[in-house]
Write an enzyme that holds these catalytic residues in place. Sequence first.
Site, mmCIF file in Angstrom:
data_model
loop_
_atom_site.group_PDB
_atom_site.id
_atom_site.type_symbol
_atom_site.label_atom_id
_atom_site.label_comp_id
_atom_site.label_asym_id
_atom_site.label_seq_id
_atom_site.Cartn_x
_atom_site.Cartn_y
_atom_site.Cartn_z
ATOM 1 N N ARG A 29 -9.515 -49.752 13.665
ATOM 2 C CA ARG A 29 -10.628 -49.140 14.408
ATOM 3 C C ARG A 29 -12.021 -49.621 14.040
ATOM 4 O O ARG A 29 -12.968 -49.366 14.767
ATOM 5 C CB ARG A 29 -10.566 -47.622 14.242
ATOM 6 C CG ARG A 29 -9.425 -47.017 14.989
ATOM 7 C CD ARG A 29 -9.118 -45.649 14.469
ATOM 8 N NE ARG A 29 -8.642 -45.753 13.092
ATOM 9 C CZ ARG A 29 -8.246 -44.716 12.360
ATOM 10 N NH1 ARG A 29 -8.302 -43.516 12.860
ATOM 11 N NH2 ARG A 29 -7.815 -44.904 11.135
ATOM 12 N N ASP A 74 3.626 -49.844 13.598
ATOM 13 C CA ASP A 74 3.472 -48.654 12.758
ATOM 14 C C ASP A 74 4.770 -48.390 12.019
ATOM 15 O O ASP A 74 5.849 -48.733 12.515
ATOM 16 C CB ASP A 74 3.100 -47.429 13.608
ATOM 17 C CG ASP A 74 2.461 -46.349 12.740
ATOM 18 O OD1 ASP A 74 1.246 -46.426 12.510
ATOM 19 O OD2 ASP A 74 3.191 -45.470 12.254
HETATM 20 O O1 CP3 Z 1 -2.437 -52.968 8.603
HETATM 21 C C1 CP3 Z 1 -2.556 -53.106 9.816
HETATM 22 O O2 CP3 Z 1 -3.659 -53.273 10.337
HETATM 23 C C2 CP3 Z 1 -1.319 -53.156 10.669
HETATM 24 C C3 CP3 Z 1 -1.075 -51.983 11.421
HETATM 25 C C4 CP3 Z 1 -0.618 -50.684 10.778
HETATM 26 C C5 CP3 Z 1 -0.784 -49.442 11.455
HETATM 27 N N1 CP3 Z 1 -0.146 -48.488 10.740
HETATM 28 C C6 CP3 Z 1 -1.477 -49.245 12.738
HETATM 29 C C7 CP3 Z 1 -2.055 -47.925 13.049
HETATM 30 C C8 CP3 Z 1 0.055 -50.426 9.592
HETATM 31 C C9 CP3 Z 1 0.434 -51.363 8.465
HETATM 32 C C10 CP3 Z 1 0.362 -49.025 9.574
HETATM 33 C C11 CP3 Z 1 1.132 -48.378 8.500
HETATM 34 C C12 CP3 Z 1 1.157 -46.919 8.445
HETATM 35 N N2 CP3 Z 1 1.255 -46.025 9.467
HETATM 36 C C13 CP3 Z 1 1.190 -46.193 7.239
HETATM 37 C C14 CP3 Z 1 1.220 -46.791 5.867
HETATM 38 C C15 CP3 Z 1 -0.118 -47.261 5.426
HETATM 39 C C16 CP3 Z 1 -1.062 -46.163 5.053
HETATM 40 O O3 CP3 Z 1 -2.157 -46.146 5.635
HETATM 41 O O4 CP3 Z 1 -0.725 -45.368 4.182
HETATM 42 C C17 CP3 Z 1 1.255 -44.820 7.572
HETATM 43 C C18 CP3 Z 1 1.293 -43.662 6.604
HETATM 44 C C19 CP3 Z 1 1.301 -44.735 8.994
HETATM 45 C C20 CP3 Z 1 1.434 -43.511 9.827
HETATM 46 C C21 CP3 Z 1 0.240 -43.337 10.685
HETATM 47 N N3 CP3 Z 1 -0.065 -44.093 11.783
HETATM 48 C C22 CP3 Z 1 -0.789 -42.369 10.528
HETATM 49 C C23 CP3 Z 1 -0.855 -41.340 9.415
HETATM 50 C C24 CP3 Z 1 -1.696 -42.567 11.563
HETATM 51 C C25 CP3 Z 1 -2.898 -41.714 11.894
HETATM 52 C C26 CP3 Z 1 -3.995 -41.877 10.931
HETATM 53 C C27 CP3 Z 1 -4.812 -43.095 11.241
HETATM 54 O O5 CP3 Z 1 -4.935 -43.937 10.343
HETATM 55 O O6 CP3 Z 1 -5.298 -43.168 12.347
HETATM 56 C C28 CP3 Z 1 -1.263 -43.678 12.315
HETATM 57 C C29 CP3 Z 1 -1.933 -44.278 13.485
HETATM 58 C C30 CP3 Z 1 -2.277 -45.710 13.394
HETATM 59 N N4 CP3 Z 1 -1.426 -46.707 12.969
HETATM 60 C C31 CP3 Z 1 -3.511 -46.307 13.787
HETATM 61 C C32 CP3 Z 1 -3.372 -47.700 13.584
HETATM 62 C C33 CP3 Z 1 -4.369 -48.769 13.889
HETATM 63 C C34 CP3 Z 1 -4.737 -45.552 14.333
HETATM 64 C C35 CP3 Z 1 -4.549 -44.889 15.629
HETATM 65 C C36 CP3 Z 1 -4.781 -45.748 16.851
HETATM 66 O O7 CP3 Z 1 -4.928 -46.971 16.746
HETATM 67 O O8 CP3 Z 1 -4.781 -45.198 17.948
#
Ligand code: CP3
Length: 341
Positions: A29, A74
Amino acid sequence: MIKNDLFLRILKGETTERPAVWMMRQAGRYLPEFRALRDKYDFFTRCRTPELVADITTQPVDIVGVDAAILFSDILVVPQAMGIEIEMKEQVGPFLPHPIRSEADIERVEIPDVSHALGYVMDGIRLTKERLAGSVPLIGFAGAPWTIFCYAVEGKGSKNFDVAKSFAFSHPEWAHSLLQKITDTTIAYLKEKVKAGVDALQLFDSWGGVLSPEDYRLYSWRYTQQIVEALSEQVPVIVFAKGCWYALQEMSQSKAAALGIDWSCSPAVARQLTGGKKVLQGNLDPAWLLSSPELIKEKTWQMIRSFGKEHYIANLGHGILPHVPVAHAQAFVEAVKTFKE
Ligand code: CP3
């Protein structure tokens, strides 16, 4: 052939001219280009559309200059493929309308044919590899089974995952059967990712740190280790277990090619616990990227000096924050590339 293979050479144990650098959650983001696509397509549509996956994955390579790309996807696509319904709520995060709460719920969880159920991820990898055209390596990833278990049982994000923990502690047999199903699916999934072309893998145990050292070994490491054992002959595997500094010594004896460090553990302690030569990755507090380019450079150089510039991959201690100015992310990457003792 990969032109900039610095990241892979470090993972192989080679000494290199400088540390490699990438950022956890680098496809995200803080980039206006990412936000433009987010405004047009919902989260899982982005994950399921290979063109969007390739666009989003390559954005930080082109804009910020990192030494590795991480596939946009994700960790929750895995439990989703196992038949667990998952929604991604804007501004809130993951939400599961029917979290796992009983033995019958666990019996209903499927071990899917991943090449079919998650075929869209493999299509995304193939297109992204084409798009990268050998510029930098591509990292594939999965959640550690414990972290997936946390979301599957709790049903949403949480500070402490008390519901997931109490479920595991009250019904250990059920918990282990679910953890094993997740592990088996994850191994099959990551083997497919390697076949599709990823050059390295990272396992995210974002919630390992809610466990005590003893419970971490029992409920998390045991399963993460199975994945490391199954994949490490094929590609280097990085394990990032947030809040689990207490397990670093044991983790350093595994076949993991590198260990991720968060900012709660100093570089000196991390080096000491892992015996000095293990490849370490991390650990700048992501909030430092909200300071100034000058401070970012100073903190980054200090971090590299503390880890030592060998056997080391510069990164943040967890994911990049949404409000970081792009220029600050660039300053972090540039600081690593221009590091002087
Ligand atoms: O690293 C990268 O840029 C690659 C993409 C990636 C995403 N999620 C995209 C994403 C990776 C490696 C993840 C891993 C992920 N997802 C983890 C482990 C890493 C960490 O941060 O601890 C976890 C726990 C998740 C589960 C998850 N997905 C959560 C808790 C959330 C909401 C919180 C947030 O960060 O927004 C997501 C959504 C998410 N996954 C987004 C992105 C770019 C944001 C929402 C969106 O793009 O609409």
